[in-house]
Write a protein that holds these residues in place. Sequence first.
Motif, PDB file in Angstrom:
ATOM      1  N   ASN A  51       0.833  -1.192   0.000  1.00 46.94           N
ATOM      2  CA  ASN A  51       0.000   0.000   0.000  1.00 46.94           C
ATOM      3  C   ASN A  51       0.877   1.255   0.000  1.00 46.94           C
ATOM      4  O   ASN A  51       2.028   1.241   0.453  1.00 46.94           O
ATOM      5  N   SER A  54       0.124   2.888   5.206  1.00 41.83           N
ATOM      6  CA  SER A  54      -0.718   2.163   6.166  1.00 41.83           C
ATOM      7  C   SER A  54      -0.379   2.666   7.561  1.00 41.83           C
ATOM      8  O   SER A  54       0.783   2.983   7.861  1.00 41.83           O
ATOM      9  N   LEU A  66      -5.694   2.441   9.162  1.00 47.47           N
ATOM     10  CA  LEU A  66      -5.948   3.224   7.946  1.00 47.47           C
ATOM     11  C   LEU A  66      -5.062   2.712   6.825  1.00 47.47           C
ATOM     12  O   LEU A  66      -3.893   2.383   7.048  1.00 47.47           O
ATOM     13  N   SER A  72      -7.083   5.913  -2.795  1.00 44.74           N
ATOM     14  CA  SER A  72      -8.267   5.491  -2.042  1.00 44.74           C
ATOM     15  C   SER A  72      -7.902   5.383  -0.565  1.00 44.74           C
ATOM     16  O   SER A  72      -6.898   4.761  -0.212  1.00 44.74           O
ATOM     17  N   SER A  74      -9.174   4.222   3.230  1.00 45.04           N
ATOM     18  CA  SER A  74     -10.148   3.423   3.982  1.00 45.04           C
ATOM     19  C   SER A  74      -9.642   3.229   5.401  1.00 45.04           C
ATOM     20  O   SER A  74      -8.433   3.277   5.660  1.00 45.04           O
ATOM     21  N   ALA A  75     -10.575   3.001   6.317  1.00 41.84           N
ATOM     22  CA  ALA A  75     -10.197   2.812   7.724  1.00 41.84           C
ATOM     23  C   ALA A  75     -11.172   1.844   8.378  1.00 41.84           C
ATOM     24  O   ALA A  75     -12.348   1.771   8.011  1.00 41.84           O
ATOM     25  N   GLN A  76     -10.659   1.110   9.331  1.00 39.85           N
ATOM     26  CA  GLN A  76     -11.490   0.177  10.084  1.00 39.85           C
ATOM     27  C   GLN A  76     -11.104   0.226  11.555  1.00 39.85           C
ATOM     28  O   GLN A  76      -9.969   0.526  11.915  1.00 39.85           O
ATOM     29  N   GLN A  99     -16.143  -1.207   9.722  1.00 40.17           N
ATOM     30  CA  GLN A  99     -15.589  -0.417   8.619  1.00 40.17           C
ATOM     31  C   GLN A  99     -16.067   1.018   8.777  1.00 40.17           C
ATOM     32  O   GLN A  99     -17.273   1.290   8.758  1.00 40.17           O
ATOM     33  N   ASP A 101     -16.795   4.947   7.855  1.00 43.02           N
ATOM     34  CA  ASP A 101     -17.229   5.578   6.601  1.00 43.02           C
ATOM     35  C   ASP A 101     -16.112   6.442   6.031  1.00 43.02           C
ATOM     36  O   ASP A 101     -15.109   6.747   6.694  1.00 43.02           O
ATOM     37  N   SER A 102     -16.281   6.847   4.781  1.00 48.25           N
ATOM     38  CA  SER A 102     -15.217   7.560   4.059  1.00 48.25           C
ATOM     39  C   SER A 102     -14.871   8.893   4.702  1.00 48.25           C
ATOM     40  O   SER A 102     -13.709   9.318   4.687  1.00 48.25           O
ATOM     41  N   ALA A 105     -12.651   8.142   7.649  1.00 51.67           N
ATOM     42  CA  ALA A 105     -11.349   7.687   7.153  1.00 51.67           C
ATOM     43  C   ALA A 105     -10.506   8.873   6.685  1.00 51.67           C
ATOM     44  O   ALA A 105      -9.307   8.971   7.004  1.00 51.67           O
ATOM     45  N   TYR A 109      -6.989  10.357   8.274  1.00 51.18           N
ATOM     46  CA  TYR A 109      -5.793  10.527   7.440  1.00 51.18           C
ATOM     47  C   TYR A 109      -5.245  11.955   7.561  1.00 51.18           C
ATOM     48  O   TYR A 109      -4.028  12.171   7.669  1.00 51.18           O
TER      49      TYR A 109
END
Length: 393
Positions: A51, A54, A66, A72, A74-76, A99, A101-102, A105, A109
Amino acid sequence: MKHFTILVLSFLYINAFAQNKEIKGDTAFVYEYYKEFAEELQLTNFSTSQNDFSFRLWNLGHVVELVVHNDSVSAQLVNYIYRFNRKDTKRDTISSKIQLDSAKALSFYQIITHSGILDLPSDNQIEGWAQGLDGITYNIEYANSKTQWFKNYWTPTAQKSLPEALFVINFLEQVFDSLDLETYNAAFKEQLPHRGCYTFGEGLIHCYAMSVISIGYYGSTKLPFGYEVSKYFGKIGKLRTNIGIMFSHQFDRFNNCDISIYTLKNLLIKKHKYFLAYNYRIRKLNFIENENTLTNHKVYSGLQVNNNLNFLIGFDYLIANQDQWGLSFIANQSISKIDIDLFGKASLFQDRLDYQIGANKYLSIKNISTTFGLEYEQFMDFRNLKFSLSVGI
């Protein structure tokens, strides 16, 4: 074939390169533990991932991850806790993955990239950062396609006014507020079964006490009506007793009945758990040929074989048309990971074997301890399937 060979060689090269990422930071003590734990939680493998970027933040009870790849983001969030019984040495991990949401995330970031946390060294490289045995350690991992970092920050709030500690505290507050981590974690803990003991792994242990009283339905195919009541006496006054008593009564519309009183005493001797038990049972059953009223007196002693297995042995004195003596056994196996107890009871007489086998499933429904039971019994020529449902008060 040539193209296929080139493709395979390219894959092997990339994979070998990914396995040899340079690792920076504080990897002396807990790095390997978190690497294995991340694998258990099925998180991204920072050592091999390609990636663009990360990032992981570990806190007691949750980890937020993240990933940035091809623009793109994404985060969980993974909430986790360790669960065990009071005498267990083995613990199970309970976890829940969400998960994000955007919007969350992207906010995460931006906090990471704008805060400067990536430029802060691990606490072992910060002059004046104190260390201790208790408190809370925050761990930060991040990686790109070539390099991986692992950093620790032990209890920033205990570092007085150290500028770097205040910097970490500010970063954590931004992340917690932006992602609403406390709300997610509270919801996760709320749905945990209220049975056994829980810990996040750094000293603090919370145990749910056994329900003092439980009451519920106890019936069967032959005796469809009934109830059971149990009470646990941890103490009577200032005297520690550790005695449990259960009373059950099953009956039908034709004057058939089954009444049982069971008592169990727990003893802890030199860190080993032992039991003494007595069971009085009287049955009036027209189903059994040549018998009407039958009375059992059972006396047991036993021990905890291991953390989840109990075994008791004793004698069974049956008063009937012809009195009989027999050997009696009880075995109980707890499967804590799925909250199920399996049990078997047997009495061996000269001419037959009477036995019971069954299972109890424990649930927490709206913080109420609930037990579902299913049991099969063979007694002389009488066979019966029993059902139970009880709640803790």
